[in-house]
Motif scaffolding. Structure first.
Motif, PDB file in Angstrom:
ATOM      1  N   VAL A  83       3.692  18.269 -18.117  1.00  0.00           N
ATOM      2  CA  VAL A  83       3.768  16.858 -17.547  1.00  0.00           C
ATOM      3  C   VAL A  83       4.052  15.709 -18.527  1.00  0.00           C
ATOM      4  N   GLU A  84       3.408  15.677 -19.791  1.00  0.00           N
ATOM      5  CA  GLU A  84       3.797  14.929 -20.865  1.00  0.00           C
ATOM      6  C   GLU A  84       5.183  14.935 -21.279  1.00  0.00           C
ATOM      7  N   GLU A  85       5.788  16.302 -21.802  1.00  0.00           N
ATOM      8  CA  GLU A  85       7.051  16.279 -22.357  1.00  0.00           C
ATOM      9  C   GLU A  85       8.291  16.240 -21.273  1.00  0.00           C
ATOM     10  N   GLY A  86       7.726  16.535 -19.850  1.00  0.00           N
ATOM     11  CA  GLY A  86       8.858  16.510 -19.057  1.00  0.00           C
ATOM     12  C   GLY A  86       8.851  15.044 -18.449  1.00  0.00           C
ATOM     13  N   ARG A  87       7.747  14.250 -18.918  1.00  0.00           N
ATOM     14  CA  ARG A  87       8.013  12.837 -18.288  1.00  0.00           C
ATOM     15  C   ARG A  87       7.747  12.797 -16.820  1.00  0.00           C
ATOM     16  N   LEU A  88       6.864  13.521 -16.478  1.00  0.00           N
ATOM     17  CA  LEU A  88       6.605  13.627 -15.004  1.00  0.00           C
ATOM     18  C   LEU A  88       5.407  12.644 -14.491  1.00  0.00           C
ATOM     19  N   GLY A  89       4.380  12.246 -15.502  1.00  0.00           N
ATOM     20  CA  GLY A  89       3.516  11.682 -15.284  1.00  0.00           C
ATOM     21  C   GLY A  89       2.480  11.367 -16.055  1.00  0.00           C
ATOM     22  N   ASP A  90       1.238  11.269 -15.797  1.00  0.00           N
ATOM     23  CA  ASP A  90      -0.055  10.988 -16.813  1.00  0.00           C
ATOM     24  C   ASP A  90      -0.770  12.406 -16.723  1.00  0.00           C
ATOM     25  N   PRO A  91      -0.732  13.298 -18.044  1.00  0.00           N
ATOM     26  CA  PRO A  91      -1.383  14.738 -18.028  1.00  0.00           C
ATOM     27  C   PRO A  91      -2.823  14.300 -17.889  1.00  0.00           C
ATOM     28  N   GLU A  92      -3.543  13.407 -18.103  1.00  0.00           N
ATOM     29  CA  GLU A  92      -4.831  12.966 -18.080  1.00  0.00           C
ATOM     30  C   GLU A  92      -5.456  12.897 -16.623  1.00  0.00           C
ATOM     31  N   ARG A  93      -4.369  12.808 -15.538  1.00  0.00           N
ATOM     32  CA  ARG A  93      -4.540  13.246 -14.255  1.00  0.00           C
ATOM     33  C   ARG A  93      -5.125  14.709 -13.753  1.00  0.00           C
ATOM     34  N   LEU A  94      -4.635  15.605 -14.798  1.00  0.00           N
ATOM     35  CA  LEU A  94      -4.833  16.791 -14.432  1.00  0.00           C
ATOM     36  C   LEU A  94      -6.399  17.123 -14.868  1.00  0.00           C
ATOM     37  N   SER A  95      -6.985  18.002 -14.219  1.00  0.00           N
ATOM     38  CA  SER A  95      -8.387  18.556 -14.404  1.00  0.00           C
ATOM     39  C   SER A  95      -8.357  19.172 -15.729  1.00  0.00           C
ATOM     40  N   LYS A  96      -9.435  19.436 -16.333  1.00  0.00           N
ATOM     41  CA  LYS A  96      -9.626  20.375 -17.564  1.00  0.00           C
ATOM     42  C   LYS A  96      -9.265  21.696 -17.451  1.00  0.00           C
ATOM     43  N   PHE A  97      -9.330  22.203 -16.389  1.00  0.00           N
ATOM     44  CA  PHE A  97      -9.000  23.567 -16.004  1.00  0.00           C
ATOM     45  C   PHE A  97      -7.509  23.450 -15.872  1.00  0.00           C
ATOM     46  N   ALA A  98      -6.788  22.472 -15.118  1.00  0.00           N
ATOM     47  CA  ALA A  98      -5.598  22.449 -14.623  1.00  0.00           C
ATOM     48  C   ALA A  98      -4.643  22.476 -15.742  1.00  0.00           C
ATOM     49  N   ARG A  99      -5.101  21.694 -16.870  1.00  0.00           N
ATOM     50  CA  ARG A  99      -4.323  21.595 -18.131  1.00  0.00           C
ATOM     51  C   ARG A  99      -4.120  22.697 -18.765  1.00  0.00           C
ATOM     52  N   ARG A 100      -4.756  24.071 -18.694  1.00  0.00           N
ATOM     53  CA  ARG A 100      -4.388  25.116 -19.168  1.00  0.00           C
ATOM     54  C   ARG A 100      -3.560  26.071 -18.592  1.00  0.00           C
ATOM     55  N   LEU A 101      -3.196  25.591 -17.281  1.00  0.00           N
ATOM     56  CA  LEU A 101      -2.325  26.517 -16.468  1.00  0.00           C
ATOM     57  C   LEU A 101      -0.890  26.576 -16.969  1.00  0.00           C
ATOM     58  N   ARG A 102      -0.341  27.993 -16.756  1.00  0.00           N
ATOM     59  CA  ARG A 102       0.970  27.973 -17.552  1.00  0.00           C
ATOM     60  C   ARG A 102       1.983  28.801 -16.307  1.00  0.00           C
ATOM     61  N   PRO A 103       2.619  27.929 -15.609  1.00  0.00           N
ATOM     62  CA  PRO A 103       3.573  28.506 -14.531  1.00  0.00           C
ATOM     63  C   PRO A 103       4.692  29.245 -15.347  1.00  0.00           C
ATOM     64  N   ASP A 104       5.298  30.382 -14.671  1.00  0.00           N
ATOM     65  CA  ASP A 104       6.368  31.106 -15.420  1.00  0.00           C
ATOM     66  C   ASP A 104       7.428  30.374 -15.734  1.00  0.00           C
ATOM     67  N   ILE A 105       8.247  29.601 -14.839  1.00  0.00           N
ATOM     68  CA  ILE A 105       9.144  28.828 -15.056  1.00  0.00           C
ATOM     69  C   ILE A 105       8.983  27.406 -14.524  1.00  0.00           C
ATOM     70  N   THR A 106       8.957  26.301 -15.188  1.00  0.00           N
ATOM     71  CA  THR A 106       9.041  24.987 -14.563  1.00  0.00           C
ATOM     72  C   THR A 106      10.486  24.194 -14.856  1.00  0.00           C
ATOM     73  N   ASP A 107      10.975  23.725 -14.155  1.00  0.00           N
ATOM     74  CA  ASP A 107      12.264  22.931 -14.549  1.00  0.00           C
ATOM     75  C   ASP A 107      11.947  21.434 -14.001  1.00  0.00           C
ATOM     76  N   THR A 108      11.845  20.642 -14.960  1.00  0.00           N
ATOM     77  CA  THR A 108      11.566  19.212 -14.810  1.00  0.00           C
ATOM     78  C   THR A 108      12.751  18.471 -14.549  1.00  0.00           C
ATOM     79  N   ARG A 109      13.990  18.804 -14.721  1.00  0.00           N
ATOM     80  CA  ARG A 109      14.900  17.971 -14.225  1.00  0.00           C
ATOM     81  C   ARG A 109      15.311  18.205 -12.772  1.00  0.00           C
ATOM     82  N   ALA A 110      15.252  19.779 -12.496  1.00  0.00           N
ATOM     83  CA  ALA A 110      15.387  19.928 -10.854  1.00  0.00           C
ATOM     84  C   ALA A 110      14.079  19.656 -10.208  1.00  0.00           C
ATOM     85  N   LEU A 111      13.043  19.620 -10.983  1.00  0.00           N
ATOM     86  CA  LEU A 111      11.731  19.388 -10.115  1.00  0.00           C
ATOM     87  C   LEU A 111      11.442  20.661  -9.406  1.00  0.00           C
ATOM     88  N   VAL A 112      11.671  21.877  -9.917  1.00  0.00           N
ATOM     89  CA  VAL A 112      11.260  23.156  -9.151  1.00  0.00           C
ATOM     90  C   VAL A 112      10.513  24.054 -10.307  1.00  0.00           C
TER      91      VAL A 112
END
Length: 247
Positions: A83-112
């Motif tokens: 969220v931070e490096e992809g300039r998608l929004g505010d990472p503080e909006r993520l819950s403490k648990f959600a911040r640690r989640l790691r999707p396999d592939i996230t494309d922040t330009r194509a938003l997929v």
């Protein structure tokens, strides 16, 4: 009193028997493990997990190759960083648990986003559920005009040839529904004097256990060397044919 003591001893004997039985059953319940060539000699990682990790790395690298100008995050990066490096929004909006989640592939330009799983019904269900959780967590934190969705249209395959004419392994993947990419390993038998493309046209078979134990340890290292154009792992005498070679 004597009867009570007899019952107590019987109870302890039964408890001891159940404990031993539980340990024995637990030992048989452990997933199969293997010490594969090219790996650390003390490893006992199950071969399914090992080949799964190799598949994840290769498929993630291939997505990057196909989208060289995109900001692509693989499964070593958590949602907070995405969220931070992809300039998608505010990472503080993520819950403490959600911040640690790691999707396999996230494309922040194509938003997929893609979740990679084995190609079976359980894998598809698990991938669908995980992709849904990641998307829900991300979209709660990103800007309204940067909402992500499940990626589509990502399919491909590559081949690993062993011993320059020996066995031929194939890693193939498909994306049958948004956000869920399914992979599978298959195998072609050794066929002397046939090119790898001729053998690739043969009927595919499931990877035999003995084949995995004999050659599986080189897979992850060989794939990494192919994508990075580095040195082949020690003992590997074959070739890797990436999707660009399979056209």
């Amino acid at each position: 009193m004597k009867e009570r003591a007899t019952k107590t001893r019987s109870t302890w004997r039964l408890a001891g028997f159940l404990l031993v039985l539980g340990v024995a059953l637990g030992a048989h319940a452990e997933p199969p493990s293997s010490n594969l060539p090219g790996r650390k000699p003390d490893t006992s990682e199950p071969w399914g997990a090992f080949l799964g990790r190799a598949a994840h790395e290769a498929i993630g690298r291939q997505y990057r190759v196909q989208h060289p100008t995109h900001a692509v995050f693989l499964d070593t990066v958590n949602l907070s960083t995405i969220v931070e490096e992809g300039r998608l929004g505010d990472p503080e909006r993520l819950s403490k648990f959600a911040r640690r989640l790691r999707p396999d592939i996230t494309d922040t330009r194509a938003l997929v986003l893609f979740e990679i799983k084995p190609d079976n019904e359980d894998g598809r269900k698990e991938g669908r559920a995980q992709a849904g959780r990641y998307l829900a967590a991300l979209n709660a934190a990103v800007e309204p005009h940067k909402q992500l969705s499940g990626g589509t249209g990502f399919d491909g395959s590559l081949f690993i040839e062993f011993e320059n004419g020996g066995a031929l392994w194939q890693l193939s993947w498909r994306t049958p529904e948004p956000g869920v990419t399914l992979y599978r390993w298959s195998y072609r038998r050794k066929q002397p004097n046939a090119s790898w493309k001729e053998r690739a046209a043969q009927k595919e078979e499931a990877l035999p256990r003995e084949e995995i134990e004999q050659r599986g340890g080189w897979v992850e290292q060989a794939l990494r060397a192919a994508y990075e154009r580095g040195d082949w792992p020690s003992g590997f005498q074959g070739q890797v044919y990436l999707p660009v070679d399979c056209r």
